[in-house]
Scaffold this active site. Structure first.
Site, PDB file in Angstrom:
ATOM      1  N   SER A 143      29.801 -25.963  -9.346  1.00  0.00           N
ATOM      2  CA  SER A 143      30.310 -26.089  -7.614  1.00  0.00           C
ATOM      3  C   SER A 143      31.705 -26.517  -7.738  1.00  0.00           C
ATOM      4  CB  SER A 143      29.113 -27.350  -6.272  1.00  0.00           C
ATOM      5  OG  SER A 143      29.032 -28.468  -7.895  1.00  0.00           O
ATOM      6  N   HIS A 148      28.097 -19.339  -7.514  1.00  0.00           N
ATOM      7  CA  HIS A 148      27.703 -21.136  -6.583  1.00  0.00           C
ATOM      8  C   HIS A 148      27.107 -20.951  -5.333  1.00  0.00           C
ATOM      9  CE1 HIS A 148      29.281 -24.306  -4.295  1.00  0.00           C
ATOM     10  NE2 HIS A 148      28.336 -24.598  -4.786  1.00  0.00           N
ATOM     11  N   GLU A 181      29.308 -18.278  -3.409  1.00  0.00           N
ATOM     12  CA  GLU A 181      30.310 -17.709  -3.232  1.00  0.00           C
ATOM     13  C   GLU A 181      30.972 -17.147  -4.974  1.00  0.00           C
ATOM     14  OE1 GLU A 181      33.400 -21.083  -1.635  1.00  0.00           O
ATOM     15  OE2 GLU A 181      32.480 -22.068  -2.805  1.00  0.00           O
ATOM     16  N   ASN A 189      33.860 -26.220  -0.878  1.00  0.00           N
ATOM     17  CA  ASN A 189      33.853 -27.590  -0.857  1.00  0.00           C
ATOM     18  C   ASN A 189      34.963 -28.293  -1.528  1.00  0.00           C
ATOM     19  OD1 ASN A 189      31.104 -27.929  -1.412  1.00  0.00           O
ATOM     20  ND2 ASN A 189      30.848 -27.898  -3.255  1.00  0.00           N
TER      21      ASN A 189
END
Ligand code: 3H9
Length: 702
Positions: free
Chosen positions: A406, A427, A439, A477
């Site tokens: 991540s 991800h 992702e 993120n």
């Protein structure tokens, strides 16, 4: 000769109209015009006893042409064609196959009977576009399947398969050749000469209490989506009003929604989702098919990812280091499937077949025949590099080696192999078998065919792929870090977790940021902050007390044994107030609007940096990421669309005010945002211009 977008043929007194408007037979103006003319001509032709309406290609018809919603409506409208069909003195039958959606199903509902090929998907998905069915669907569907079932189908945009549609009386027959079956039916109806069955003449009936109970539960979950409330109202009219009056009201409601902000935002999202799968130098036709997958690591993510493959019918090898961890992982797979089964979401046969597709092993060598290998082990660069070096030896040539990291750097992981072009980031979001976002992280040396393979695989897994560039936290993120920091800041300045969460949920998120952190586990962020060298006074102090969120029964909130409802925790409040005091901050009362702006504007500001760096290709990619991965309300169209709508001038002004008040320079508008604000432009316009001028593309990261 065939005349696009429609052709007609005649066979022994029955005329067949075939819609042929690729790719999905959308009811564009050209198709409507031809359809209307053909129906009138055939209705008037004495040699024609009956008419069958069908479509070629992927499906019968996917409904209105969504690209026309922004333009002035032109006659003949679908509702007028439907009127022509229903009042036709000759039988008109619909022969369905594939996607039969929205206006397409509404056309079929107005026909005097319907047949369907196996594999037909019937749905009224207008709510997903911020609309309600606008060509009689809210009135005719309840008359066929009952008001409560119709309401559920419309609000959830859920589809019926052919057999289910036959079981509820929506189609008369499922046949391999639905056109032939419809022709037979049509001849039969014509020969009988009896009055033709018209859906409008049936009554919509249902147990009123059951209807209202269902309506209430659907409204509770609507979280601000106007179309849900409108759908409830419209279907209720089918129980209360004469058909024509209800139809008139449905029309008005449809038009109001079509011209409103929510539907515009959701239509934006519809096209954004499709644009996100298109990367200029990636040719999807070069995708390798994934017939066998492997997942390494049977923790929460590994389990969810394996289930995603099994759900799509792809065999997957799940690898762990010890028998004990493997058994724990496989036990979780069984538990999750059993729970879906007990809630009626999965029948026994499907559960068994999915379970049989997941093969657990402790032998890493077993991944040798996989086309796609996804690593989901502990987030540690050294561990991952060691694993990729071994995978390089084991994996067959041409296999894709993916890391479900991540935030770690894909290039560094690729360095451990002799085939960096095959290495990519995938991800997934937790729970991975439920969340739709994927992702796809493109490293500097990731091959374009590798990207194509992963995009195609994501689509098979029913995920929403978005290709992003490589940077810490990637797109989602990295932006979320702003929310963590600003959330902490809001606590320091005077808010409490429950107030922040309430404001965010009022905005339309399903969950507030602090409840979400508790759910994910606070140690994850803590570890990332340590590795990236920054701290958050309150979040760190909570973690250091061993309160790691739901799993320890305490975090930003406390939790009763076995429960997930966050309860405000007086000790956390004390800790927050004491931290403000220690840092010399005078607490003040902060309104909900400020909370939302303080959280979202810095996130969009980070989005601007991400766009300028080329980590995301277009603003709408960020919208898709936020809606499908982070619960951003779809009816607001996504993070960047939301600030575009507010106007970047105002957003920049507010950011400057936040920066001045806090002394935090990072809150100053990012260069791109400042520039666009000055020009009174938008992220959408900027993205469009970027796409147009491929010559100015300076080898962006994505
Ligand atoms: C409605 O009907 C209102 C009525 O109640 C009242 C008025 C009559 N229009 O998704 P894909 C394009 S509202 C225009 O990649 P798939 C799509 O943009 C409508 N374009 O393929 C894409 O273009 P591109 C209710 C449309 O196989 C290409 O077709 N209906 C439309 O994965 C291929 O699409 C819906 O909401 C459209 N209606 O999925 C259905 N549909 O290649 C919306 C598709 O340039 N559509 N395109 O990117 C879908 O759900 C999926 O497209 C479908 C096919 C399941 C049909």
């Amino acid at each position: 000769m065939k005349e696009q977008p429609l052709s007609t043929r005649r066979e022994k007194g029955v005329a067949v109209i075939t819609m042929d408007n690729p790719p999905v037979n959308a009811l564009s103006f050209a198709l409507r015009e031809r359809l209307d003319a053909a129906l009138r001509e055939l209705a008037a032709d004495p040699a024609v006893q009956a008419i069958v309406l069908t479509g070629t290609g992927r499906g019968f018809c996917a409904g209105a042409d969504i690209t026309e919603f922004g333009k002035a409506p032109r006659s003949p409208k679908t509702i007028e064609i439907i009127e022509t069909i229903e009042s036709c003195p000759k039988p008109v039958l619909a022969a369905l196959h594939g996607q039969t959606l929205g206006g397409g199903l509404e056309l079929a509902l107005a026909c005097h009977e319907r047949t369907a090929a196996p594999g037909t998907r019937l749905a009224l998905p207008e709510v997903k576009l911020g609309l309600i069915p606008g060509a009689g669907g809210t009135q005719r569907l309840p008359r066929v399947i009952g008001a409560t079932a119709a309401l559920e189908m419309i609000v959830n945009a859920s589809a019926l398969g052919s057999a289910e549609a036959r079981d509820v009386g929506l189609v008369a027959e499922v046949a391999d050749d639905p056109v032939a079956a419809a022709m037979e039916f049509a001849r039969d109806l014509a020969a009988r000469g009896a009055e033709l069955p018209r859906t409008r003449d049936r009554t919509s009936s249902d147990d009123r209490q059951a209807f209202e109970a269902k309506a209430e539960s659907l409204l509770r979950r609507a979280r601000g989506a106007e179309a849900v409330a409108a759908a409830v109202e419209a279907v209720r009219w089918s129980l209360e009003l004469p058909f024509d009056e209800a139809l008139q009201r449905e029309q008005e409601a449809f038009q109001r929604l079509r011209d409103g902000q929510q539907s515009k935002a959701m239509r934006h999202l519809f096209f954004a989702e499709r644009a996100a799968t298109k990367v200029p130098d990636v040719d999807l036709r070069r995708a390798q098919s994934v017939n066998r997958a492997a997942v390494i690591g049977a923790g929460t993510m590994g389990v969810g990812i394996s289930m995603s493959f099994a759900d799509a019918g792809i065999p997957v090898t799940l690898v762990e280091t010890s028998t004990e961890s493997l058994e724990r992982g496989l036990g979780n797979v069984r538990k999750l499937y059993a729970s879906a089964h007990s809630r009626g979401r999965l029948d026994e046969a499907d559960m068994k077949s999915r379970l049989s597709l997941i093969h657990g092993t402790t032998d890493l060598g077993a991944v040798g025949d996989a086309d796609l290998i996804i690593e989901a082990v502990f987030e540690d660069l050294g561990v991952k590099q060691g694993l990729f070096a071994r995978l390089d030896e084991i994996a067959k040539p041409g296999a894709v080696l993916a890391s479900n990291t991540s935030y770690l750097n894909i290039d560094k992981i690729a360095d451990a192999t002799t085939r960096p072009d095959a290495v990519i980031g995938t991800h997934f979001f937790s729970p991975a078998h439920v969340m739709r976002l994927l992702e796809i992280v493109r490293g500097r040396r990731t091959g374009t065919n590798t990207i194509a393979t992963v995009i195609a695989a994501a689509q098979r897994l029913n995920k929403q792929p978005v290709v992003v560039g490589d940077c810490p936290g990637f797109v989602g993120n990295r932006i979320l870090r702003q929310r963590h920091e600003q959330g902490e800041q809001l606590l320091l300045e005077g808010a409490l977790p429950e107030q922040v969460d309430r404001a965010v949920m009022r905005f339309g998120f399903p969950m507030g940021p602090f409840a979400m952190l508790d759910m994910a586990g606070l140690d994850v962020g803590y570890r990332i902050r340590r590795s990236q060298g920054y701290d958050l006074a309150i979040a760190d102090a909570i973690c250091e007390r061993g309160w790691l969120g739901q799993k320890t029964g305490r975090g930003f909130y406390s939790y009763r044994e076995g429960a997930r409802t966050p309860l405000p925790d007086p000790e956390v409040e004390q800790l927050i107030v004491a931290t403000s005091k220690r840092l010399g901050i005078t607490r003040r009362s902060i309104g909900d609007d400020e909370i939302v702006e303080r959280l979202l504007f810095p996130m969009a500001n980070e989005g601007a940096r991400i766009l300028e760096e080329g980590i995301a290709r277009r603003a709408s990619d960020i919208d898709v990421i936020y809606v499908h991965g982070y619960g951003f309300p779809a009816w607001r169209g996504g993070l960047m669309r939301y600030v575009d709508q507010i106007g970047l001038r105002d957003v920049a002004r507010r950011l400057r005010a936040f920066a001045e008040r806090s002394g935090d320079q990072r809150l100053e508008p990012a260069p791109l945002l400042a520039r666009l604000a000055e020009q009174d432009s938008s992220f959408a316009a900027w993205s469009h211009a970027q796409a147009e001028s491929s010559t100015t593309d300076k080898g962006q990261a994505v």
